[in-house]
Design a protein around this motif. Sequence first.
Motif, short mmCIF file in Angstrom:
data_model
loop_
_atom_site.label_atom_id
_atom_site.label_comp_id
_atom_site.label_asym_id
_atom_site.label_seq_id
_atom_site.Cartn_x
_atom_site.Cartn_y
_atom_site.Cartn_z
N ARG A 78 3.18 9.84 33.84
CA ARG A 78 2.61 8.87 32.89
C ARG A 78 1.23 9.35 32.40
N LYS A 79 0.41 9.84 33.32
CA LYS A 79 -0.90 10.36 32.92
C LYS A 79 -0.76 11.52 31.94
N ASP A 82 0.20 10.15 28.62
CA ASP A 82 -0.98 9.53 27.97
C ASP A 82 -1.92 10.60 27.41
N ARG A 86 -3.09 11.20 23.43
CA ARG A 86 -4.50 11.11 23.02
C ARG A 86 -5.05 12.48 22.61
#
Length: 429
Positions: A78-79, A82, A86
């Motif tokens: 998930r990190k 993300d 970004r």
Amino acid sequence: MKISLQQHIYFFTLSTGLLFTVLVGSVLWSTQVVEVALERENYANKVENHTNILKQLLINEDIYASDYNTDNWLVLDRKFNDLLRRNPSLTPEQQTIQNSIESQNKNVQRLFNTINKNQLKNADERIKKHLKTRLITQLEAIRSDTIQLSSIVQKDIANVIKQQIIFILSILALSLFILVYGAVKLVKIFSTSLNEVKTAFEKNRSGNFQKIQLSNQSEEFNGIANAFNNMNKELSETTISLESMTKIVAERTQVLEQLSNTDPLTKVANRRALFERGNDEFSRVQRSKNPLAVILLDCDLFKNINDQFGHLFGDEVLKNICKVCTEEIRSIDFFARYGGEEFIIILPDSGVNAAVETAHRIQHALADHGIAYEGKNVFVTVSIGISTVNDQHIDFENLIKDADLAMYQAKENGRNRIEVFGDNIVYEW
């Protein structure tokens, strides 16, 4: 077009200021570009680090174990997703690599999910090993892309810094050129114009009125040159008038001086001029100790001549004596009318013998040059007294007195004679 010095300074100042503004703008732009590039590099490093963590996790753990816990993987995944969402603004080339990373990450997720659903628990070990290897290889491909992205970003940073350095040096060189050129030009205008103005003033002082011709045109110095040229024009006109007046005054002064020193009848030096010259010669003799003689002549029986022939003829007699004496003396001698029918000759650097010789020549010349009267020649004689400077003479007047005494001695001894004061010798003709 004439440009003022102030406009020159404004031009060079504005040019330098504009270049400085461009330089500052360029630095700010470069700073922003570098910041964006550093942000991209930081992003690439984070992606690489996450990829390494996922890869290490796969290597260290058995994802096929029945009790395998997927929580660590899911958190890291998930990190990682993300982080990819970004991502900073990228160049087209960098965006292509970014797309590749995202695509490969999706492949990793699908492959891991397939393995995680326990569909391959009982699969052959070779298949398990192959799938795990593919998963690691996929992560390695993502890591390779991030390294490539980081390398491109670093090249971009290096190029930006290199271009900025070249641009800054160019701007500085151009600014320095403008400053040096402006300084040299202003100094040249100042020095050349000031020298031309100085030269004009020096010529003006010597009376040579000339216009200032400036080599470098500027409003300030043109104003000075125009004012100077106008002043020169007025001065030249005034000076011409002054020169004419000065010349007239000098001529009139010379005439007046000549009149004040000239006997009006005979046109020879008068008593005033005689004493001026005599005092000068006497003073010179006191310093140099050179000889000095004085001859005093008196026309014999001049009263009888006036009574017999008239005063006009008497005037002619005096003029004739002056003419004869002037012709018989040297150029350094001085002849003057002493008063009435008496005349004096000053003989510098002459002793008794030279004075007697001069007096003798005058007597002979008078005997040869008569004055015509009613068809006849009338001859006159003169009595002559001579004195020379000695220690008893205190001034020029004292020297004349001795010559006067000698002249009266000549008259008493029969006239038409030469007597020397202080000598027992009598010269007669």
